[in-house]
Design an enzyme around this catalytic site. Structure first.
Site, PDB file in Angstrom:
ATOM      1  N   GLY A 164       0.794  -1.234   0.000  1.00 11.09           N
ATOM      2  CA  GLY A 164       0.000   0.000   0.000  1.00 11.09           C
ATOM      3  C   GLY A 164       0.818   1.272   0.000  1.00 11.09           C
ATOM      4  O   GLY A 164       0.300   2.351   0.292  1.00 11.09           O
ATOM      5  N   ARG A 174      -6.987   2.283  -5.102  1.00 11.91           N
ATOM      6  CA  ARG A 174      -6.252   1.037  -4.892  1.00 11.91           C
ATOM      7  C   ARG A 174      -6.425   0.128  -6.116  1.00 11.91           C
ATOM      8  O   ARG A 174      -7.508   0.047  -6.699  1.00 11.91           O
ATOM      9  CB  ARG A 174      -6.779   0.300  -3.656  1.00 11.91           C
ATOM     10  CG  ARG A 174      -6.547   1.031  -2.328  1.00 11.91           C
ATOM     11  CD  ARG A 174      -5.082   1.122  -1.987  1.00 11.91           C
ATOM     12  NE  ARG A 174      -4.868   1.478  -0.577  1.00 11.91           N
ATOM     13  CZ  ARG A 174      -3.676   1.699  -0.050  1.00 11.91           C
ATOM     14  NH1 ARG A 174      -2.592   1.600  -0.803  1.00 11.91           N
ATOM     15  NH2 ARG A 174      -3.555   2.015   1.230  1.00 11.91           N
ATOM     16  N   GLY A 585     -15.267  25.538 -22.035  1.00 17.15           N
ATOM     17  CA  GLY A 585     -14.630  24.645 -21.088  1.00 17.15           C
ATOM     18  C   GLY A 585     -15.539  24.355 -19.914  1.00 17.15           C
ATOM     19  O   GLY A 585     -16.294  25.214 -19.460  1.00 17.15           O
ATOM     20  N   ASP A 701       2.955  22.788 -12.630  1.00 20.21           N
ATOM     21  CA  ASP A 701       2.366  21.821 -13.559  1.00 20.21           C
ATOM     22  C   ASP A 701       2.745  22.166 -14.993  1.00 20.21           C
ATOM     23  O   ASP A 701       1.894  22.209 -15.885  1.00 20.21           O
ATOM     24  CB  ASP A 701       0.845  21.772 -13.396  1.00 20.21           C
ATOM     25  CG  ASP A 701       0.245  20.502 -14.030  1.00 20.21           C
ATOM     26  OD1 ASP A 701       0.990  19.519 -14.206  1.00 20.21           O
ATOM     27  OD2 ASP A 701      -0.952  20.506 -14.348  1.00 20.21           O
ATOM     28  N   LYS A 703       3.816  21.622 -18.561  1.00 17.51           N
ATOM     29  CA  LYS A 703       3.707  20.542 -19.542  1.00 17.51           C
ATOM     30  C   LYS A 703       3.128  21.137 -20.819  1.00 17.51           C
ATOM     31  O   LYS A 703       2.577  22.257 -20.801  1.00 17.51           O
ATOM     32  CB  LYS A 703       2.820  19.411 -19.022  1.00 17.51           C
ATOM     33  CG  LYS A 703       1.398  19.836 -18.652  1.00 17.51           C
ATOM     34  CD  LYS A 703       0.604  18.668 -18.084  1.00 17.51           C
ATOM     35  CE  LYS A 703      -0.797  19.112 -17.662  1.00 17.51           C
ATOM     36  NZ  LYS A 703      -1.584  17.984 -17.122  1.00 17.51           N
ATOM     37  N   ASN A 706      -0.366  22.866 -21.031  1.00 13.55           N
ATOM     38  CA  ASN A 706      -0.621  24.140 -20.366  1.00 13.55           C
ATOM     39  C   ASN A 706       0.054  25.320 -21.062  1.00 13.55           C
ATOM     40  O   ASN A 706       0.185  26.396 -20.468  1.00 13.55           O
ATOM     41  CB  ASN A 706      -0.188  24.065 -18.900  1.00 13.55           C
ATOM     42  CG  ASN A 706      -1.174  23.271 -18.070  1.00 13.55           C
ATOM     43  OD1 ASN A 706      -2.324  23.107 -18.463  1.00 13.55           O
ATOM     44  ND2 ASN A 706      -0.735  22.758 -16.934  1.00 13.55           N
ATOM     45  N   ASP A 719      -3.505  28.590 -17.241  1.00 11.93           N
ATOM     46  CA  ASP A 719      -3.924  27.712 -16.141  1.00 11.93           C
ATOM     47  C   ASP A 719      -3.041  27.830 -14.913  1.00 11.93           C
ATOM     48  O   ASP A 719      -2.027  27.141 -14.776  1.00 11.93           O
ATOM     49  CB  ASP A 719      -3.968  26.262 -16.608  1.00 11.93           C
ATOM     50  CG  ASP A 719      -4.629  25.366 -15.562  1.00 11.93           C
ATOM     51  OD1 ASP A 719      -5.004  25.878 -14.485  1.00 11.93           O
ATOM     52  OD2 ASP A 719      -4.772  24.167 -15.824  1.00 11.93           O
ATOM     53  N   THR A 736       1.795  16.790 -12.682  1.00  6.36           N
ATOM     54  CA  THR A 736       1.594  15.645 -13.554  1.00  6.36           C
ATOM     55  C   THR A 736       2.786  14.719 -13.417  1.00  6.36           C
ATOM     56  O   THR A 736       3.926  15.157 -13.612  1.00  6.36           O
ATOM     57  CB  THR A 736       1.444  16.119 -15.014  1.00  6.36           C
ATOM     58  OG1 THR A 736       0.332  17.019 -15.083  1.00  6.36           O
ATOM     59  CG2 THR A 736       1.207  14.943 -15.947  1.00  6.36           C
TER      60      THR A 736
END
Length: 902
Positions: A164, A174, A585, A701, A703, A706, A719, A736
């Site tokens: 876990g 899970r 959006g 974030d 990437k 964006n 964003d 991400t």
């Protein structure tokens, strides 16, 4: 079709990107165009050659969105049970079996073991279920457990097995059900306790080490950022009684600070002193390759932190002596009334040309009879005796005469009292560096500094600013003079140099403006009549810029940009002035609507969040933070927030509307990216991040999804749902996974360097067609494991002669402080960026690698105006279709008046 400039993703929002064959469903960044996105290319094909689009990488669940009362092993009796030595060994062994946990430092793992609870649970009980959010990591102490996937048993777990562990990073579902086979006992820790333990250790170490660094005189001249970089390369070492840490006569490159214990220092086997916590030794090793002058031996157990000269160069970009001397000169310039009047660039050019000279005690540095201001001396080390006593490090000599046409003479010799290092430069060479007469240059600097504050001129390059500054004329007015007259044509604008003026509109006084304020700026761009009358209030001097001069300097393309920026500064728009065109959006917490101004048909993106969702999800602080961050940003490559609104039903963000495609889709359509094109996009991201980091904003974030490529081919960052204002370090797991820095994954604390890691991932992606870690992995755990293993493979058809590969290595350094090579300037000066024109980039004068193919919005706009759509009705229809996600947030106190600034 275009795209909204930002998504609705607030800092609380889960970034779900479930089906990558569709467009963004994680938030409100809706992207579509007439580009043929179904065409297969090297970025869209899997290794097995199937004609299939390259999927977008899944975004991680934002740690700030967590379920309330989440619990696992609910049937267990849970207690704080003292751990035996055997218990600790077993738990430690289990920790070492998991890549996440074995990557933590020893102190963090000890803290986790200490925080683990003891679980007693009967047979056939559920520990956790497949598909449910993960919360805890467990180690089996006794008994057996079944691992069940889709109803079938896959494994049995026994004593010593851990399971876990991914739940310690985030609450993603899970992948299996675990239930007891017989009576079991477990050691367990939940994600909140785990992260708090890791954070506690790292904060404690960071703060303690910071105190140590601050206490070392050698580091006195370092900037706070440089000291923070040193903290990242401190290595913890432990020594047992009798071990020799350094040996007399050996050559070493390590500097040590004692954290725990006592050491003895000996020369020729004779003790000369003992040192303890907070003391340090070996500082000469960071400056020179000299032999150790003493042996240092541990008395009992000793814990130290050390820095090597090599690591120091990695993170600071130069040798310590050079850095200390350069910083000392910068501090001295700031203290000098005359030198601080130079721009930072001018000072740096001067400091590049100074000569460092070493003087012995008693030597004359400044001879009597010399002309004050003909040469400048800056004391770097030691001490100088002058006419009024000792002159210390960080002081200048001779600078006070730089602005005098007839210099005075030195009446006494200035003599070195100690071994003294001084940097020297003549006035003649200094003026060569700054490009003219010192007094004239500093006067121009004042005007230039004011020009840069003029809102409409912020996007200009340094060269254009200098040209404008040279075109300025100084004009003088007496008390009561009319400077401009309402309704008259305007062909110039003014910046107040001294004095103040009163501004009247329709014979009513509307404001008084003073030194360094400006007026009439729109007249250099438009043929409008003056909108107000301006009178001198007492004697006034102004810098004046004629429209003709302005247009001779600024070309048509830059003028268009300035006009667009002015449109985005129009904060007089009211909600009633907006007509909805269409929804562009939809996200978990709100919608983004394409709207147009009824008066001039300018288009905007309007983001809306209902009060109901704000209350249910506790979005108060997040929306307030998003507003605070967005209003600080005014950059041609960053989507602009124009203004916010509120009413009893919603809050609203009126945003710049960016028409184009996101960079992810652009890369697919470009297929293979040329080295020069990759360099253009990478440089664009560098200046975006520079703008953010200068304002203490970390993006978190970064990437391709964006970054928008607008209708003219220029990149724009969108964003800010995960952005944060950071002073020091932060610990939240956000981002991400494929683009996430190791320090975010480990929860050990991170800062702006995490964004530079993401840039390294993107440059690799530009040139090699995929990300370097876990490109073909959808399992977050496997992606994290690949990142922490840090094995970069180079695939694809990138130019083998490119200097991009060394830069990628640098940006993907596991040591965060080494990623920029010491500073953003060093990063910009990397060999890969050689001959890249940064000024032309900012002024949008470089050739674009790609131009999006977009459909016209004309018919949709005409239909909206013909139907006279009401914004309120349009929003209500959209919101009636919204479904509240089944997510329960941990309880938070409601913030009163949180929206008072909206």
């Amino acid at each position: 079709m275009g795209s909204v400039c930002t998504s609705i993703k607030t800092p609380k929002e889960v970034k779900i990107e479930s089906d990558r064959k569709n467009q963004h469903e994680s938030g409100l960044t809706f992207k579509a165009s007439s580009t043929n996105l179904s065409k297969p290319n090297s970025r869209q094909l899997k290794e097995e050659g199937k004609n299939q689009k390259k999927p977008r990488h899944k975004a991680a669940v934002d740690e700030r969105l967590v379920e309330d009362n989440a619990m696992e092993a609910s049937a267990a009796e849970i207690m704080d049970k003292p751990k035996t030595e055997e218990d600790v060994k077993m738990i430690m062994a289990a920790l070492n079996n998991h890549f996440i946990l074995r990557s933590l430092d020893e102190d963090s793992r000890n803290m986790i073991v200490e925080d683990m609870k003891f679980y007693i649970i009967g047979p056939k009980e559920i520990i956790f279920e497949q598909g449910q959010p993960g919360v805890c990591f467990f180690v089996v102490a006794s008994g057996r457990l079944e691992v069940i996937v889709n109803g079938a048993r896959k494994n049995l777990l026994g004593p010593g097995n851990g399971f876990g562990e991914l739940a310690l990073l985030d609450n993603r579902p899970r992948t299996a059900t675990v239930k007891t086979y017989d009576k079991c006992t477990l050691w367990g820790v939940d994600r909140f306790a785990f992260k708090e333990a890791v954070k506690k250790v790292n904060v404690m170490n960071h703060e303690e080490n910071k105190v140590f660094i601050d206490s070392v005189p050698l580091f006195q001249a370092l900037t706070p950022q440089q000291k923070d970089s040193l903290l990242s390369v401190l290595t913890t070492q432990r020594w047992t009684s009798g071990q020799k840490i350094v040996k007399e006569g050996d050559v070493g490159n390590l500097f040590y600070i004692i954290k725990e214990g006592i050491v003895t220092c000996t020369q020729n086997d004779i003790e000369i002193r003992q040192m303890q916590k907070g003391d340090f030794f070996g500082e000469q090793a960071l400056l020179y390759n000299t032999p150790r002058t003493a042996t240092v031996t541990a008395i009992g157990d000793v814990k130290v932190v050390s820095i090597s000269s090599d690591s120091l160069i990695d993170v600071l970009g130069n040798s310590l002596e050079q850095i200390l001397y350069k910083n000392t000169q910068r501090i001295a310039c700031e203290k000098s009334q005359n030198l601080k009047a130079l721009s930072i660039d001018q000072r740096e050019k001067v400091l590049e040309k100074v000569e460092v000279v070493k003087y012995q005690p008693g030597e004359v540095i400044v001879p009597r009879g010399g002309k004050i201001g003909e040469k400048i001396w800056i004391i770097l080390k030691g001490r100088v005796r002058g006419p009024q006593g000792s002159i210390e490090v960080f002081s200048c000599i001779g600078d006070e005469g730089l602005d005098k046409s007839i210099p005075d003479e030195y009446l006494v010799d200035y003599i070195a009292e100690l071994e003294t290092d001084v940097s020297e430069i003549t006035k003649e060479k200094l003026e060569e560096c700054i490009g003219g007469n010192f007094l004239q240059v500093t006067i121009h600097n004042e005007a230039l500094a004011v020009l840069k504050k003029v809102h409409l001129l912020r996007g200009l390059t340094q060269d254009k600013f200098v040209s404008l500054m040279r075109a300025l004329k100084v004009v003088h007015f007496s008390d009561g003079d009319t400077i401009v007259l309402q309704s008259n044509p305007g062909d110039s604008f003014y910046i107040i140099k001294t004095g103040k003026v009163n501004v009247f509109k329709n014979d009513a006084k509307i404001r008084t403006i003073t030194k360094h304020d400006y007026f009439g700026e729109r007249s250099v761009l438009f043929n409008d009549f003056r909108t107000a009358t301006v009178f001198a209030d007492g004697p006034v001097s102004c810098w004046l810029l004629e429209k003709e001069d302005f247009l001779n300097i600024i070309d048509e393309e830059i003028r268009k940009q300035l006009v667009r920026r002015i449109d985005l500064q129009d904060d007089s728009i009211a909600l009633k002035d907006l007509i909805p065109i269409k929804t562009i959006g939809k996200g978990m917490f709100g919608n983004v609507i394409l709207v147009a101004n009824k008066t001039n048909r300018n288009m905007y993106a309007l983001k809306t969040v209902t009060r109901e969702k704000i209350d249910v999800f506790g979005l108060y602080e997040n929306l307030r933070l998003e507003r605070t961050i967005s209003l600080q940003l005014d950059h041609t490559m960053i989507a602009k927030l124009i203004k916010t609104y509120k009413d009893p039903k919603r809050v609203y963000f009126l945003m710049e509307y960016v028409m184009g495609n996101d960079l992810f889709d652009v890369l697919r359509d470009m297929q293979l990216v040329k080295d020069a094109d990759a360099k253009y996009y990478a440089a664009s991201i560098v200046v975006m991040l520079e703008h953010l980091h200068e304002r203490d904003i970390i993006y978190r974030d970064l990437k391709p999804e964006n970054i928008m490529i607008d209708e003219e081919g220029y990149p724009k960052l969108i964003d800010f749902g995960t952005a944060k204002i950071v002073h020091g370090r932060t610990y939240t797991t956000v981002g991400t996974p494929h683009y996430m820095a190791p320090e975010i994954i480990l929860g050990s604390g991170y800062n702006f360097a995490a964004d530079w890691w993401s840039l390294g991932i993107m440059i690799y992606e530009f040139l090699y067609g995929g990300v370097p870690f876990g490109e073909d992995e959808d399992d977050t755990q496997k992606v994290y494991q690949k990142i922490l293993e840090h094995k970069i493979t180079w695939q694809g058809q990138a130019d083998p002669t490119s200097q991009a590969k060394p830069l990628i290595f640098q940006l993907l350094n596991k040591n965060p402080a080494a990623r920029t090579g010491g500073s953003i300037e060093n990063l910009k000066n990397h060999k890969w960026f050689a001959n890249f024109n940064w000024d032309r980039l900012l002024s949008r004068q470089l050739k674009m690698p790609y131009l999006p193919k977009l459909k016209s919005l004309h018919d949709e706009i005409e239909a909206a105006f013909s139907n006279s759509n009401e914004l309120e009705l349009f929003l209500q229809i959209e919101e009636d279709q919204d479904v509240l996600p089944n997510i329960r947030l941990r309880e938070r106190n409601q913030i009163q008046n949180w929206d008072e600034d909206f």
